[in-house]
Design a protein around this motif. Structure first.
Motif, PDB file in Angstrom:
ATOM      1  N   LEU A  64      -6.201 -34.205 -25.643  1.00  0.00           N
ATOM      2  CA  LEU A  64      -5.512 -34.473 -24.369  1.00  0.00           C
ATOM      3  C   LEU A  64      -6.249 -35.540 -23.564  1.00  0.00           C
ATOM      4  CD1 LEU A  64      -4.543 -30.818 -23.363  1.00  0.00           C
ATOM      5  CD2 LEU A  64      -2.976 -32.653 -24.058  1.00  0.00           C
ATOM      6  N   ARG A  65      -7.577 -35.454 -23.560  1.00  0.00           N
ATOM      7  CA  ARG A  65      -8.351 -36.435 -22.803  1.00  0.00           C
ATOM      8  C   ARG A  65      -8.153 -37.831 -23.359  1.00  0.00           C
ATOM      9  NH1 ARG A  65     -14.701 -35.509 -22.415  1.00  0.00           N
ATOM     10  NH2 ARG A  65     -14.522 -36.016 -24.624  1.00  0.00           N
ATOM     11  N   GLU A  66      -8.192 -37.953 -24.686  1.00  0.00           N
ATOM     12  CA  GLU A  66      -8.006 -39.262 -25.286  1.00  0.00           C
ATOM     13  C   GLU A  66      -6.608 -39.816 -25.006  1.00  0.00           C
ATOM     14  OE1 GLU A  66     -10.340 -41.064 -26.537  1.00  0.00           O
ATOM     15  OE2 GLU A  66     -11.762 -39.423 -26.184  1.00  0.00           O
ATOM     16  N   LEU A  67      -5.631 -38.888 -24.962  1.00  0.00           N
ATOM     17  CA  LEU A  67      -4.267 -39.333 -24.654  1.00  0.00           C
ATOM     18  C   LEU A  67      -4.205 -39.956 -23.257  1.00  0.00           C
ATOM     19  CD1 LEU A  67      -1.195 -39.485 -25.119  1.00  0.00           C
ATOM     20  CD2 LEU A  67      -1.046 -37.139 -24.230  1.00  0.00           C
ATOM     21  N   PHE A  68      -4.774 -39.268 -22.263  1.00  0.00           N
ATOM     22  CA  PHE A  68      -4.720 -39.781 -20.887  1.00  0.00           C
ATOM     23  C   PHE A  68      -5.590 -41.026 -20.730  1.00  0.00           C
ATOM     24  CE2 PHE A  68      -3.094 -35.496 -19.928  1.00  0.00           C
ATOM     25  CZ  PHE A  68      -2.008 -35.842 -19.149  1.00  0.00           C
ATOM     26  N   CYS A  69      -6.687 -41.076 -21.478  1.00  0.00           N
ATOM     27  CA  CYS A  69      -7.492 -42.307 -21.440  1.00  0.00           C
ATOM     28  C   CYS A  69      -6.696 -43.478 -21.997  1.00  0.00           C
ATOM     29  CB  CYS A  69      -8.785 -42.121 -22.247  1.00  0.00           C
ATOM     30  SG  CYS A  69     -10.009 -41.080 -21.432  1.00  0.00           S
ATOM     31  N   GLY A  70      -5.943 -43.211 -23.061  1.00  0.00           N
ATOM     32  CA  GLY A  70      -5.121 -44.266 -23.637  1.00  0.00           C
ATOM     33  C   GLY A  70      -4.005 -44.710 -22.694  1.00  0.00           C
ATOM     34  N   LEU A  71      -3.601 -43.790 -21.810  1.00  0.00           N
ATOM     35  CA  LEU A  71      -2.549 -44.134 -20.848  1.00  0.00           C
ATOM     36  C   LEU A  71      -3.096 -44.878 -19.634  1.00  0.00           C
ATOM     37  CD1 LEU A  71      -0.458 -40.830 -20.927  1.00  0.00           C
ATOM     38  CD2 LEU A  71       0.139 -43.026 -21.966  1.00  0.00           C
ATOM     39  N   GLY A  72      -4.423 -44.977 -19.565  1.00  0.00           N
ATOM     40  CA  GLY A  72      -5.010 -45.750 -18.472  1.00  0.00           C
ATOM     41  C   GLY A  72      -5.708 -44.927 -17.419  1.00  0.00           C
ATOM     42  N   LEU A  73      -5.910 -43.628 -17.679  1.00  0.00           N
ATOM     43  CA  LEU A  73      -6.571 -42.768 -16.695  1.00  0.00           C
ATOM     44  C   LEU A  73      -8.022 -42.585 -17.107  1.00  0.00           C
ATOM     45  CD1 LEU A  73      -5.928 -41.162 -14.118  1.00  0.00           C
ATOM     46  CD2 LEU A  73      -5.558 -39.162 -15.562  1.00  0.00           C
ATOM     47  N   ASP A  74      -8.937 -43.004 -16.276  1.00  0.00           N
ATOM     48  CA  ASP A  74     -10.366 -42.929 -16.592  1.00  0.00           C
ATOM     49  C   ASP A  74     -10.821 -41.474 -16.673  1.00  0.00           C
ATOM     50  OD1 ASP A  74     -13.445 -43.140 -15.349  1.00  0.00           O
ATOM     51  OD2 ASP A  74     -12.874 -44.677 -16.815  1.00  0.00           O
ATOM     52  N   ARG A  75     -11.836 -41.227 -17.497  1.00  0.00           N
ATOM     53  CA  ARG A  75     -12.336 -39.854 -17.677  1.00  0.00           C
ATOM     54  C   ARG A  75     -12.836 -39.255 -16.370  1.00  0.00           C
ATOM     55  NH1 ARG A  75     -16.137 -39.783 -23.006  1.00  0.00           N
ATOM     56  NH2 ARG A  75     -16.437 -37.652 -22.212  1.00  0.00           N
ATOM     57  N   SER A  76     -13.392 -40.107 -15.485  1.00  0.00           N
ATOM     58  CA  SER A  76     -13.898 -39.597 -14.205  1.00  0.00           C
ATOM     59  C   SER A  76     -12.775 -39.120 -13.282  1.00  0.00           C
ATOM     60  CB  SER A  76     -14.698 -40.695 -13.486  1.00  0.00           C
ATOM     61  OG  SER A  76     -13.866 -41.833 -13.226  1.00  0.00           O
ATOM     62  N   GLN A  77     -11.533 -39.541 -13.569  1.00  0.00           N
ATOM     63  CA  GLN A  77     -10.395 -39.131 -12.762  1.00  0.00           C
ATOM     64  C   GLN A  77      -9.668 -37.930 -13.341  1.00  0.00           C
ATOM     65  OE1 GLN A  77      -8.583 -43.154 -13.030  1.00  0.00           O
ATOM     66  NE2 GLN A  77      -8.567 -43.101 -10.774  1.00  0.00           N
ATOM     67  N   GLN A  78     -10.145 -37.408 -14.517  1.00  0.00           N
ATOM     68  CA  GLN A  78      -9.428 -36.334 -15.191  1.00  0.00           C
ATOM     69  C   GLN A  78      -9.993 -34.972 -14.819  1.00  0.00           C
ATOM     70  OE1 GLN A  78      -8.937 -36.894 -19.419  1.00  0.00           O
ATOM     71  NE2 GLN A  78      -8.697 -39.133 -19.226  1.00  0.00           N
ATOM     72  N   SER A  79      -9.063 -33.999 -14.758  1.00  0.00           N
ATOM     73  CA  SER A  79      -9.452 -32.610 -14.497  1.00  0.00           C
ATOM     74  C   SER A  79      -9.667 -31.821 -15.780  1.00  0.00           C
ATOM     75  CB  SER A  79      -8.360 -31.924 -13.649  1.00  0.00           C
ATOM     76  OG  SER A  79      -8.170 -32.597 -12.427  1.00  0.00           O
ATOM     77  N   LEU A  80      -9.397 -32.432 -16.930  1.00  0.00           N
ATOM     78  CA  LEU A  80      -9.602 -31.748 -18.213  1.00  0.00           C
ATOM     79  C   LEU A  80     -11.072 -31.470 -18.493  1.00  0.00           C
ATOM     80  CD1 LEU A  80      -7.004 -33.673 -20.406  1.00  0.00           C
ATOM     81  CD2 LEU A  80      -6.994 -31.219 -19.927  1.00  0.00           C
ATOM     82  N   GLU A  81     -11.951 -32.119 -17.723  1.00  0.00           N
ATOM     83  CA  GLU A  81     -13.376 -31.826 -17.903  1.00  0.00           C
ATOM     84  C   GLU A  81     -13.673 -30.363 -17.638  1.00  0.00           C
ATOM     85  OE1 GLU A  81     -15.667 -33.881 -19.066  1.00  0.00           O
ATOM     86  OE2 GLU A  81     -14.103 -35.394 -19.339  1.00  0.00           O
ATOM     87  N   ALA A  82     -12.801 -29.708 -16.835  1.00  0.00           N
ATOM     88  CA  ALA A  82     -12.998 -28.275 -16.578  1.00  0.00           C
ATOM     89  C   ALA A  82     -12.841 -27.461 -17.859  1.00  0.00           C
ATOM     90  CB  ALA A  82     -12.001 -27.801 -15.513  1.00  0.00           C
ATOM     91  N   VAL A  83     -11.982 -27.920 -18.777  1.00  0.00           N
ATOM     92  CA  VAL A  83     -11.814 -27.202 -20.045  1.00  0.00           C
ATOM     93  C   VAL A  83     -13.090 -27.298 -20.870  1.00  0.00           C
ATOM     94  CG1 VAL A  83     -10.444 -27.060 -22.164  1.00  0.00           C
ATOM     95  CG2 VAL A  83      -9.336 -27.679 -19.982  1.00  0.00           C
ATOM     96  N   PHE A  84     -13.710 -28.479 -20.871  1.00  0.00           N
ATOM     97  CA  PHE A  84     -14.984 -28.626 -21.595  1.00  0.00           C
ATOM     98  C   PHE A  84     -16.059 -27.748 -20.974  1.00  0.00           C
ATOM     99  CE2 PHE A  84     -12.788 -32.581 -22.618  1.00  0.00           C
ATOM    100  CZ  PHE A  84     -13.007 -32.700 -23.984  1.00  0.00           C
ATOM    101  N   ALA A  85     -16.096 -27.683 -19.639  1.00  0.00           N
ATOM    102  CA  ALA A  85     -17.099 -26.838 -18.982  1.00  0.00           C
ATOM    103  C   ALA A  85     -16.838 -25.373 -19.274  1.00  0.00           C
ATOM    104  CB  ALA A  85     -17.076 -27.100 -17.474  1.00  0.00           C
ATOM    105  N   LEU A  86     -15.580 -24.979 -19.285  1.00  0.00           N
ATOM    106  CA  LEU A  86     -15.230 -23.579 -19.587  1.00  0.00           C
ATOM    107  C   LEU A  86     -15.617 -23.238 -21.036  1.00  0.00           C
ATOM    108  CD1 LEU A  86     -12.014 -21.775 -18.538  1.00  0.00           C
ATOM    109  CD2 LEU A  86     -12.562 -21.870 -20.957  1.00  0.00           C
ATOM    110  N   ARG A  87     -15.435 -24.205 -21.940  1.00  0.00           N
ATOM    111  CA  ARG A  87     -15.803 -23.994 -23.342  1.00  0.00           C
ATOM    112  C   ARG A  87     -17.290 -23.692 -23.472  1.00  0.00           C
ATOM    113  NH1 ARG A  87     -18.214 -27.252 -26.878  1.00  0.00           N
ATOM    114  NH2 ARG A  87     -17.895 -26.886 -29.119  1.00  0.00           N
TER     115      ARG A  87
END
Length: 739
Positions: A629-652
């Protein structure tokens, strides 16, 4: 000495002064040598003073003697006059009876004088009625000067007789004289009627036959001089005086001016009819003032100030006429015409500032044609009419736009591929045209229309937002209606952005390009509602997929994340028809929605890991899904620092931790990074692990209670929107069907 004490006092003073002088002069012995010289000089001074005194006394005595002689002579003459007066008195007393005869003679003389006067005017008195008839004929033949001369002669005869009767106190005879001269009143009225008819048509006469008008003015001036003479003497005021014909001249002229243009029984108050009326007024007033300036001024005395009088009359009549028109229920075109005509055309070179009228005609000293209060009132009426028109037009535009949303084809695109409709162009063009039209009148009207335009735009955005909500409700009933629901939502977001960027162009003052707060709030609400409907549509497609996790089927290898990516990619392609700022905003909101839905699904207490192997599978699946999912949004032009999916990595990381005793430190780092996470969220995650003892759970929750977190200003909440279901209470009954 007793009779003349002043002489003794004077002698003492003289002696004292002499001693003082002598002591000052002879205070040294050597000065005594000159004593003989001083004595000789003083002796000469004394003899000179004595001779002058003797001469003065002698002349005084001679004058007294002459005066006494004159008094004696005057007394003798007075005595002689008294004797003569006494003799005259006795003579008058002797002839007193003869004076009675002289009194009768005096009365006879006065009567003779009266009779002689009557005899002198008898021919004129006998010819009065004949003169009346002749004067009437002259009037019918418009020989006004001759008729007025005979009329003045008759009036002079009548007034002279009445004056003599007034002086002699014979007021009873005045009624007889007035009755005898009764025809004068009829002649006066006939002459006056002809004069006022001439004055009433003076503007035409000065072009065709100025002689008749000049004759009327000469007669009026004659009567004005007679009025002045009568009022100056002030001993006897003849009947009908003062006539005040000069003042009547002004009144009739003003009535003729106002009656010719401003006493129409009916006038078309609509735009075209009013425009013709004002154009006719403009042309006729300029033409008539030119006649007054070029011709009439030469026919009247200079002190009449005829050009100024006519100009002021037209000005006052126009002021009243415009007020009468404004009492009608005028449309916006008529109100605009009146404002433009009164504020711009009236003083322009096309009318009162015409080169043929300058510099003699100057209306600036007469004040404005419309008072500031009336201008403001008219502007407000105009704004109300424009507002009603704008409201009707916007409502019609909204109805057309709403129907277009249900078409069987996509909305139109611009050259960059962005969805759009004609709505922003139509609305802004309509508002801008009204503001530009108002700027042709006054800055205050432009500001009023601008304020109205912003208010109507704000109200229109509210109705447009309600229309979007209604469309969304129709779509919820049947997702196939409208067919291109998402495309038209995207078009409306682009339209809203176009409206927002175009509002500043409406501002009259280019120096301040700020959108009002309330209007900006309406634009923001419109944008928020459009984004909300799009995200709801995305959510409807994501929810069936999110219901599949967490599950053991998902752990064993599911295409769930790929399916989610396909849905997201599909919507991202649709979002590409949005302009850049909206595309980025909606992409961020979509990513937040995906992350929150993914986390919400994990916290629904659907599964508990039974072994370390399952926890490993869960960690792998979380890593794979989040990465994809993160790579998909990065490919769409959304920087990783702007993504909330990092919470999934932290939860993992919490789930992958092998030593449960270290969970308190890991959770502390987690709540520091995500301060909106709650005890229920952490407790659910611990349940998902399936290997956390009660003691460790208690330590973790106690640690969270001791370290409360505050939300930073720039923090985007994610866990606060996720509700955790209540845990099931343990039961001693077996699960099964009831008998």
């Amino acid at each position: 000495d007793e009779e003349w004490p002043e002489a003794e006092k004077a002698e003492k003073l003289a002696r004292g002064a002499a001693l003082k002088w002598a002591s000052g002069v002879f205070y040294r012995p050597e000065k005594l040598e000159a004593l003989g010289q001083y004595r000789s000089r003083e002796r000469q001074r004394n003899s000179s003073i004595q001779s002058r005194l003797k001469s003065t006394v002698q002349s005084y005595l001679e004058g007294v003697s002459s005066g006494l002689e004159q008094l004696r002579s005057a007394a003798q003459e007075v005595q002689s006059v008294c004797q003569d007066l006494g003799a005259a008195r006795w003579a008058l007393l002797d002839s007193a009876d003869r004076f009675q005869d002289l009194q009768q003679m005096r009365a006879l003389v006065a009567e003779h004088v009266q009779l002689a006067s009557v005899v002198q005017v008898l021919p004129q008195l006998f010819s009065v009625h004949e003169v009346f008839s002749h004067t009437l004929q002259l009037l019918h033949g418009q020989r006004l000067l001759e008729a007025h001369a005979e009329l003045m002669m008759m009036e002079h005869l009548r007034d002279d007789i009445l004056s003599q009767l007034h002086v002699r106190g014979l007021s009873s005879a005045q009624a007889t004289v007035l009755s005898y001269f009764g025809g004068l009143q009829e002649l006066n009225e006939s002459l006056a009627k002809q004069l006022w008819d001439i004055v009433g048509s003076s503007l035409q006469l000065v072009r065709e036959d100025p002689v008749l008008f000049v004759t009327a003015v000469r007669i009026i001036e004659r009567e004005e001089k007679i009025d002045d003479t009568v009022l100056l003497e002030a001993t006897f005021l003849p009947p009908g005086r003062p006539k005040g014909w000069r003042q009547k001249f002004y009144h009739v002229l003003q009535e003729a001016i106002t009656g010719a243009h401003f006493h129409a029984t009916h006038m078309d108050a609509e735009g075209p009819g009013l425009a013709k009326h004002l154009a006719a007024l403009q042309k006729d007033i300029v033409s008539r003032l030119r006649v007054v300036k070029d011709l009439m001024v030469q026919c009247v005395p200079a002190h009449y100030n005829i050009l100024s009088v006519c100009t002021a009359t037209y000005h006052q009549a126009l002021t009243s006429h415009l007020q009468d028109i404004l009492r009608e229920d005028l449309d916006k075109q008529a109100l605009f015409l009146l404002l433009e005509w009164a504020l711009h055309v009236y003083q322009s070179p096309e009318m009162m500032g015409h080169p043929d009228l300058l510099p003699e005609v100057d209306v600036s000293a007469l004040g404005p044609l419309m008072s500031p209060e009336l201008v403001d009132q008219t502007e407000r009426k105009y704004v109300v009419k424009v507002k009603a028109s704008v409201l009707e037009w916007m409502q019609r535009t909204l109805e057309v736009e709403f129907k277009e949303w249900f078409r069987e084809e996509e909305p139109e695109m611009d050259h960059q591929g962005f969805f759009q409709s004609a709505l922003p162009v139509i609305v802004m063009q309509m508002l801008n045209e009204n503001i530009q039209v108002a700027s042709l009148i006054t800055d205050s009207l432009q500001q009023k229309v601008y304020t109205m335009a912003l208010e109507e735009l704000e109200a229109f955005l509210g109705r447009l937002r309600e229309a979007l909500v209604q469309c969304g409700k129709e779509h919820q009933k049947d997702r196939s209606v409208p067919k291109y629901y998402v495309s038209y939502l995207l078009a409306m977001l682009n339209n809203n952005l176009a409206l927002s960027s175009s509002v500043s162009s409406l501002l009259p003052d280019a120096a301040r390009r700020e959108v009002p707060t309330s209007l900006q709030a309406a634009l923001d609400r419109m944008q928020k509602k459009g984004c909300q409907l799009l995200l709801e549509e995305l959510l409807l497609d994501l929810q069936p997929l999110c219901l599949q996790l967490p599950s053991r089927k998902w752990l064993s290898g599911s295409q769930l994340s790929s399916s989610m990516c396909e849905v997201i990619d599909k919507y991202a392609k649709d979002f590409s028809h949005l302009r850049k700022p909206l595309f980025t905003l909606l992409l961020m909101e979509s990513e937040l929605l995906v992350a929150s839905q993914y986390l919400r699904a994990l916290m629904q207490r659907k599964m508990v890991c039974k072994s370390e192997e399952e926890r490993g599978q869960l960690c792998d699946r979380l890593l794979q899904d989040a990465t994809q999912l993160r790579e998909l949004f990065c490919g769409l032009g959304l920087d990783r620092s702007q993504q909330s999916l990092e919470a999934v990595f932290a939860l993992r990381e919490l789930i992958c931790l092998k030593d449960p005793s270290l969970l308190s430190l890991e959770v502390l780092g987690f709540i520091t990074k995500y301060p909106d996470v709650s005890d229920e969220h952490i407790s659910t995650l611990l349940d998902l692990r399936g290997d956390v003892p009660k003691e460790v759970r208690h330590v973790v929750l106690e640690m969270m209670a001791q370290h409360p977190q505050a939300l930073p200003e720039s923090y985007r909440p994610i866990f606060s929107t996720i509700l955790v279901p209540a845990p099931e209470l343990p039961s001693c009954l077996r699960k099964g069907k009831c008998a």
